[in-house]
Design a protein around this motif. Structure first.
Motif, short mmCIF file in Angstrom:
data_model
loop_
_atom_site.label_atom_id
_atom_site.label_comp_id
_atom_site.label_asym_id
_atom_site.label_seq_id
_atom_site.Cartn_x
_atom_site.Cartn_y
_atom_site.Cartn_z
N TYR A 84 3.92 1.58 -0.99
CA TYR A 84 4.61 1.77 -2.26
C TYR A 84 3.70 2.45 -3.27
CZ TYR A 84 6.67 1.15 -6.77
OH TYR A 84 7.16 1.42 -8.00
N LEU A 85 2.47 1.94 -3.39
CA LEU A 85 1.55 2.50 -4.38
C LEU A 85 1.21 3.95 -4.03
CD1 LEU A 85 -0.94 -0.43 -5.05
CD2 LEU A 85 0.97 0.33 -6.45
N TRP A 86 1.06 4.23 -2.76
CA TRP A 86 0.62 5.55 -2.35
C TRP A 86 1.74 6.58 -2.36
CZ3 TRP A 86 -4.19 6.78 -2.63
CH2 TRP A 86 -4.60 8.01 -2.12
N ARG A 87 2.89 6.17 -1.84
CA ARG A 87 3.97 7.15 -1.64
C ARG A 87 5.14 6.97 -2.60
NH1 ARG A 87 4.08 9.69 3.22
NH2 ARG A 87 6.33 9.90 2.96
N GLY A 88 5.27 5.78 -3.18
CA GLY A 88 6.46 5.51 -3.99
C GLY A 88 7.65 5.28 -3.08
N GLY A 89 8.80 5.02 -3.65
CA GLY A 89 9.99 4.78 -2.82
C GLY A 89 10.38 3.32 -2.88
N TRP A 90 11.63 3.06 -3.28
CA TRP A 90 12.07 1.67 -3.44
C TRP A 90 12.19 0.94 -2.13
CZ3 TRP A 90 11.11 -0.15 -7.85
CH2 TRP A 90 11.25 0.62 -9.01
N ILE A 124 -2.20 -6.79 -2.11
CA ILE A 124 -3.34 -6.18 -1.42
C ILE A 124 -4.59 -7.03 -1.61
CG2 ILE A 124 -4.89 -4.18 -1.39
CD1 ILE A 124 -2.36 -2.52 -2.24
N LEU A 140 0.84 -1.21 0.00
CA LEU A 140 0.00 0.00 0.00
C LEU A 140 0.86 1.25 0.00
CD1 LEU A 140 -3.00 -0.34 2.48
CD2 LEU A 140 -3.07 0.37 0.09
N VAL A 175 -0.34 -4.58 -6.07
CA VAL A 175 -1.78 -4.79 -6.26
C VAL A 175 -2.16 -6.22 -5.91
CG1 VAL A 175 -3.60 -4.88 -8.00
CG2 VAL A 175 -2.01 -2.97 -7.99
N GLU A 209 9.70 -1.02 -12.03
CA GLU A 209 8.50 -0.26 -11.66
C GLU A 209 7.24 -1.08 -11.85
OE1 GLU A 209 9.71 4.37 -12.34
OE2 GLU A 209 7.74 3.68 -11.75
#
Lengths: 236, 167
Positions: free
Chosen positions: A71-77, A154, A69, A151, A143
């Motif tokens: 990752y999808l919302w905020r990004g960042g490896w 979740i 969640l 996805v 990416e």
């Protein structure tokens, strides 16, 4: 919050060492100090590894879902790296959970396996985790891999509460969750020691595994840009 | 140990498409969960029938492969010795009783009052012909001599008037 960043290896190794110590203590207590169970005898001792596996498999899956969640919302490896690490940890524990459960089931229930709701939903959890890991290994673009698997995680996470509640919602061969009231005191000590032992061990290993994932992603993304000044924010 | 490993750069683009995917995934997950829990799967997914259900099914239970679950009735176990021998007992849920016929040696845990799940079918005589016998146990794990802990618990509960009925 450590997960968007990489943990220092020292912290990870310390957690692994703590986990090993707790598991040694818990195993000693569980094998030599705790008495035999009234009806099951020595067989019940498998509970000291089975229940910690179950708790931690579900906990790691939950944390993996949180990373997905984030990752999808905020990004960042960092989120993606820990997502991958926690998925693998949850898969290992789910596999152990099924094997330990089977070994416990044969002498007590009389069968290795049956299509009981708890057993079936747990098998679904293991297969879902393996499926997401297969998806990750099949996608080359970092990416896309991070996004698609997030996805998938979740959606697959829906199974976790179903695993937990399966013994309450449906008739099952598997017994309901135990609580301190249904378990004698000398059985609770090794259970708790091992539960925290597995948590520390898998937590430490997951932090290390996330570093490996980050290193691989860095390689995939090509030559590094000019180094960032120390202390700069790691997410763009 | 000096830590030289840094997270890869550049970080993934912060784009709205990904955020929509997050929302979509959560919605799909929540819908799936809602459908499973509220959609009556509880009634449609049955692992075993209780003795009352089997009695209620009547002729439908005859010849069909079903699972019957319940407790082994007190004093109902009859066993003729030896391997491959006949094993008879009754399964009850406190309301109805179904006699069960099985063969062979049951799992070690098998005894009066313990839970069992038997797979097989009802015969015309009203006896459940068992092909697979499974013993289910409760969530209680007790030391053989367990004097201190539970007694203390009971004592505390009773002095505080918290003794729960049907616990």
């Amino acid at each position: 919050m450590i997960l968007p960043r990489l943990a220092s290896p020292n912290l990870a190794f310390a957690l692994v060492a703590l986990g090993v110590l707790l598991l040694l203590a818990g195993s000693y207590y569980g094998l030599f100090v705790s008495p035999q169970e009234r009806y099951m005898g020595d067989v019940q001792r498998i509970m000291y590894v089975h229940v910690p596996s179950a708790w931690n498999a579900m906990l790691l899956f939950t944390l993996a879902m949180g990373c997905a969640l984030a990752y999808l919302w905020r990004g960042g490896w960092g989120w993606d790296a820990h997502h991958e690490a926690l998925l693998e940890g949850a898969a290992v524990l789910s596999f152990l959970l099924c094997v330990q459960g089977s070994i416990w089931a044969k002498p007590t229930w009389g069968v290795w396996w049956d299509w009981d709701p708890r057993l079936t939903t747990t098998a679904v959890m293991l297969l879902a985790l393996l499926g997401i890991l297969a998806l990750r290994s099949a996608v080359d673009d970092p990416e896309k891999r991070a996004t698609w698997s997030a996805v998938a995680t979740i959606i697959a996470f829906v199974d976790v509460p179903i695993v937990y509640f399966s013994v309450r919602w449906w008739n099952s061969l598997h017994q309901m969750q135990s609580s301190p009231e249904t378990v004698s005191a000398p059985f609770i000590v090794p259970l708790r020691l091992n539960a925290f032992g597995v948590l520390a061990l898998m937590g430490g290993l997951a932090l290390l595994r996330a570093r490996v994932a980050a290193r691989r992603t860095a390689k995939e993304l090509g030559p590094a840009l000019p180094p960032m000044p120390a202390g700069a924010a790691l997410e763009a | 140990m000096t830590d030289t490993l840094r997270l890869p750069t550049p970080a993934p683009r912060r784009n709205n498409a990904r955020r929509w995917l997050a929302v979509l995934a959560v919605v799909v997950a929540a819908a799936g969960f809602g459908l499973l829990t509220a959609g009556g799967i509880g009634e449609n997914l049955v692992y075993y029938w209780g003795p009352s259900d089997v009695k209620k099914a009547g002729d439908q239970a005859i010849g069909a492969t079903i699972r019957l679950g319940g407790q082994v009735a007190k004093g109902s176990i009859r066993q003729s010795g030896g391997e491959g021998s006949l094993l008879e007992f009754s399964v009850t849920d406190g309301k109805a009783v179904v006699p069960v016929r099985s063969t062979g040696v049951p799992p070690q845990m098998f005894r009066e009052d313990i839970g069992v799940v038997v797979e097989g079918t009802m015969t015309k005589e009203g006896v459940f012909e068992c092909r697979r016998l499974m013993v289910s146990h409760g969530n209680e794990y007790r030391a053989p001599v367990d004097a201190e802990a539970p007694d203390m618990e009971k004592l505390i509960k009773s002095t505080e008037g918290l003794q729960q009925a049907g616990d």
